[in-house]
Motif scaffolding. Structure first.
Motif, PDB file in Angstrom:
ATOM      1  N   VAL A 139     -12.245   2.258  -8.572  1.00  0.00           N
ATOM      2  CA  VAL A 139     -11.651   1.542  -7.441  1.00  0.00           C
ATOM      3  C   VAL A 139     -12.235   2.065  -6.134  1.00  0.00           C
ATOM      4  CG1 VAL A 139      -9.502   1.248  -6.129  1.00  0.00           C
ATOM      5  CG2 VAL A 139      -9.503   0.887  -8.589  1.00  0.00           C
ATOM      6  N   PHE A 140     -12.328   3.376  -5.982  1.00  0.00           N
ATOM      7  CA  PHE A 140     -12.889   3.937  -4.765  1.00  0.00           C
ATOM      8  C   PHE A 140     -14.361   3.571  -4.612  1.00  0.00           C
ATOM      9  CE2 PHE A 140     -15.198   7.115  -2.405  1.00  0.00           C
ATOM     10  CZ  PHE A 140     -14.538   7.034  -1.185  1.00  0.00           C
ATOM     11  N   VAL A 141     -15.113   3.604  -5.700  1.00  0.00           N
ATOM     12  CA  VAL A 141     -16.536   3.265  -5.645  1.00  0.00           C
ATOM     13  C   VAL A 141     -16.720   1.829  -5.162  1.00  0.00           C
ATOM     14  CG1 VAL A 141     -18.555   2.807  -7.094  1.00  0.00           C
ATOM     15  CG2 VAL A 141     -17.349   4.976  -7.295  1.00  0.00           C
ATOM     16  N   ILE A 142     -15.947   0.913  -5.694  1.00  0.00           N
ATOM     17  CA  ILE A 142     -16.057  -0.489  -5.271  1.00  0.00           C
ATOM     18  C   ILE A 142     -15.720  -0.625  -3.792  1.00  0.00           C
ATOM     19  CG2 ILE A 142     -15.052  -2.791  -5.541  1.00  0.00           C
ATOM     20  CD1 ILE A 142     -14.866  -2.186  -8.549  1.00  0.00           C
ATOM     21  N   TRP A 143     -14.658   0.042  -3.345  1.00  0.00           N
ATOM     22  CA  TRP A 143     -14.286  -0.024  -1.934  1.00  0.00           C
ATOM     23  C   TRP A 143     -15.408   0.529  -1.052  1.00  0.00           C
ATOM     24  CZ3 TRP A 143     -13.759   4.029   1.508  1.00  0.00           C
ATOM     25  CH2 TRP A 143     -13.341   3.657   2.779  1.00  0.00           C
ATOM     26  N   ALA A 144     -15.923   1.692  -1.406  1.00  0.00           N
ATOM     27  CA  ALA A 144     -16.942   2.331  -0.570  1.00  0.00           C
ATOM     28  C   ALA A 144     -18.242   1.541  -0.532  1.00  0.00           C
ATOM     29  CB  ALA A 144     -17.207   3.752  -1.070  1.00  0.00           C
ATOM     30  N   LEU A 145     -18.606   0.909  -1.635  1.00  0.00           N
ATOM     31  CA  LEU A 145     -19.860   0.156  -1.663  1.00  0.00           C
ATOM     32  C   LEU A 145     -19.762  -1.190  -0.962  1.00  0.00           C
ATOM     33  CD1 LEU A 145     -21.175   0.889  -5.258  1.00  0.00           C
ATOM     34  CD2 LEU A 145     -21.891   1.931  -3.099  1.00  0.00           C
ATOM     35  N   THR A 163     -20.463   5.943   1.557  1.00  0.00           N
ATOM     36  CA  THR A 163     -21.355   5.403   0.536  1.00  0.00           C
ATOM     37  C   THR A 163     -22.029   6.534  -0.227  1.00  0.00           C
ATOM     38  OG1 THR A 163     -21.721   3.475   1.928  1.00  0.00           O
ATOM     39  CG2 THR A 163     -23.256   3.811   0.127  1.00  0.00           C
ATOM     40  N   THR A 164     -22.391   7.592   0.470  1.00  0.00           N
ATOM     41  CA  THR A 164     -22.979   8.753  -0.193  1.00  0.00           C
ATOM     42  C   THR A 164     -21.976   9.398  -1.134  1.00  0.00           C
ATOM     43  OG1 THR A 164     -24.396   9.125   1.713  1.00  0.00           O
ATOM     44  CG2 THR A 164     -24.121  10.963   0.201  1.00  0.00           C
ATOM     45  N   PHE A 165     -20.734   9.519  -0.673  1.00  0.00           N
ATOM     46  CA  PHE A 165     -19.686  10.064  -1.533  1.00  0.00           C
ATOM     47  C   PHE A 165     -19.450   9.157  -2.739  1.00  0.00           C
ATOM     48  CE2 PHE A 165     -15.068  10.918  -2.363  1.00  0.00           C
ATOM     49  CZ  PHE A 165     -15.251  12.191  -2.889  1.00  0.00           C
ATOM     50  N   ALA A 166     -19.523   7.841  -2.533  1.00  0.00           N
ATOM     51  CA  ALA A 166     -19.374   6.896  -3.647  1.00  0.00           C
ATOM     52  C   ALA A 166     -20.501   7.069  -4.652  1.00  0.00           C
ATOM     53  CB  ALA A 166     -19.338   5.461  -3.136  1.00  0.00           C
ATOM     54  N   ALA A 167     -21.722   7.310  -4.160  1.00  0.00           N
ATOM     55  CA  ALA A 167     -22.851   7.538  -5.072  1.00  0.00           C
ATOM     56  C   ALA A 167     -22.620   8.809  -5.886  1.00  0.00           C
ATOM     57  CB  ALA A 167     -24.149   7.631  -4.283  1.00  0.00           C
ATOM     58  N   CYS A 168     -22.095   9.854  -5.241  1.00  0.00           N
ATOM     59  CA  CYS A 168     -21.765  11.087  -5.979  1.00  0.00           C
ATOM     60  C   CYS A 168     -20.699  10.813  -7.032  1.00  0.00           C
ATOM     61  CB  CYS A 168     -21.280  12.164  -5.018  1.00  0.00           C
ATOM     62  SG  CYS A 168     -22.536  12.799  -3.917  1.00  0.00           S
ATOM     63  N   LEU A 169     -19.682  10.038  -6.661  1.00  0.00           N
ATOM     64  CA  LEU A 169     -18.635   9.694  -7.629  1.00  0.00           C
ATOM     65  C   LEU A 169     -19.178   8.825  -8.754  1.00  0.00           C
ATOM     66  CD1 LEU A 169     -15.400   9.027  -5.560  1.00  0.00           C
ATOM     67  CD2 LEU A 169     -15.899  10.915  -7.095  1.00  0.00           C
ATOM     68  N   MET A 170     -20.135   7.954  -8.437  1.00  0.00           N
ATOM     69  CA  MET A 170     -20.738   7.135  -9.489  1.00  0.00           C
ATOM     70  C   MET A 170     -21.478   8.014 -10.485  1.00  0.00           C
ATOM     71  SD  MET A 170     -22.168   3.893  -7.315  1.00  0.00           S
ATOM     72  CE  MET A 170     -23.026   3.160  -8.691  1.00  0.00           C
ATOM     73  N   ILE A 171     -22.208   8.996  -9.978  1.00  0.00           N
ATOM     74  CA  ILE A 171     -22.925   9.898 -10.879  1.00  0.00           C
ATOM     75  C   ILE A 171     -21.937  10.699 -11.710  1.00  0.00           C
ATOM     76  CG2 ILE A 171     -24.458  11.905 -10.939  1.00  0.00           C
ATOM     77  CD1 ILE A 171     -25.794  10.665  -8.394  1.00  0.00           C
ATOM     78  N   PHE A 172     -20.873  11.202 -11.084  1.00  0.00           N
ATOM     79  CA  PHE A 172     -19.862  11.972 -11.799  1.00  0.00           C
ATOM     80  C   PHE A 172     -19.105  11.095 -12.802  1.00  0.00           C
ATOM     81  CE2 PHE A 172     -15.400  13.366 -11.996  1.00  0.00           C
ATOM     82  CZ  PHE A 172     -15.588  14.571 -12.654  1.00  0.00           C
ATOM     83  N   GLY A 173     -18.599   9.950 -12.339  1.00  0.00           N
ATOM     84  CA  GLY A 173     -17.842   9.054 -13.227  1.00  0.00           C
ATOM     85  C   GLY A 173     -18.690   8.477 -14.340  1.00  0.00           C
ATOM     86  N   GLY A 174     -19.941   8.147 -14.024  1.00  0.00           N
ATOM     87  CA  GLY A 174     -20.846   7.650 -15.058  1.00  0.00           C
ATOM     88  C   GLY A 174     -21.143   8.708 -16.101  1.00  0.00           C
ATOM     89  N   SER A 175     -21.293   9.952 -15.649  1.00  0.00           N
ATOM     90  CA  SER A 175     -21.512  11.051 -16.596  1.00  0.00           C
ATOM     91  C   SER A 175     -20.306  11.244 -17.497  1.00  0.00           C
ATOM     92  CB  SER A 175     -21.810  12.348 -15.844  1.00  0.00           C
ATOM     93  OG  SER A 175     -22.968  12.218 -15.069  1.00  0.00           O
ATOM     94  N   MET A 176     -19.107  11.125 -16.913  1.00  0.00           N
ATOM     95  CA  MET A 176     -17.886  11.226 -17.725  1.00  0.00           C
ATOM     96  C   MET A 176     -17.847  10.111 -18.776  1.00  0.00           C
ATOM     97  SD  MET A 176     -15.040  12.338 -14.873  1.00  0.00           S
ATOM     98  CE  MET A 176     -13.667  11.912 -15.892  1.00  0.00           C
TER      99      MET A 176
END
Length: 141
Positions: A126-132, A24-37
């Motif tokens: 897809v990964f973010v949804i799975w992790a959350l 979930t922490t990794f998903a939050a990091c990906l959300m910040i990265f993907g959202g920034s993109m």
């Protein structure tokens, strides 16, 4: 020493609830990265919409500036939800799943304009949804 989750001291239970697991922490990091993109993608489409070239005739054709605003707003929501997941907000997980789903749809429709970028963001979503949705803890026997 506590033998199972129910026997843990009160402070330990609160601590476990406040922090998410590694995924979930990794998903939050990906959300910040993907959202920034997505924010940068949206700014690029708003500021210079002639930069994007449509690669073919598609059933759906939208104004690039309009898509820029959609990506900008979705990106900001995803980044904010990602930061709130670090604080342990349960509502941020729900918002993250919904926003990542909408981002997947938006990036699928963005494929004619920037295919590689869209595919990368779809994979991240897809990964973010799975992790959350996978859960925040593991039970051990």
């Amino acid at each position: 020493m506590a033998s199972n989750v129910g026997d843990a001291p009160e402070g330990a239970r609160v601590s476990r609830k406040r922090f998410a697991t590694g995924w979930t922490t990794f998903a939050a990091c990906l959300m910040i990265f993907g959202g920034s993109m997505a924010v940068f993608q949206g700014i690029g489409a708003i500021v210079n919409d002639d930069r994007y070239v449509v690669t073919g005739n598609y059933v759906y054709k939208f104004d690039v500036t309009g898509w820029g605003w959609i990506h900008l707003i979705l990106g900001l929501v995803i980044v904010l939800a990602g930061f709130m997941i670090f604080n342990g907000a349960v509502w941020a997980r729900t918002v993250g799943v919904i926003a990542a789903g909408l981002s997947m749809i938006a990036n699928f429709l963005w494929l004619p304009y920037y295919p590689f970028w869209s595919i990368v963001l779809i994979a991240i979503d897809v990964f973010v949804i799975w992790a959350l949705t996978a859960g925040t803890h593991r039970e051990t026997a």
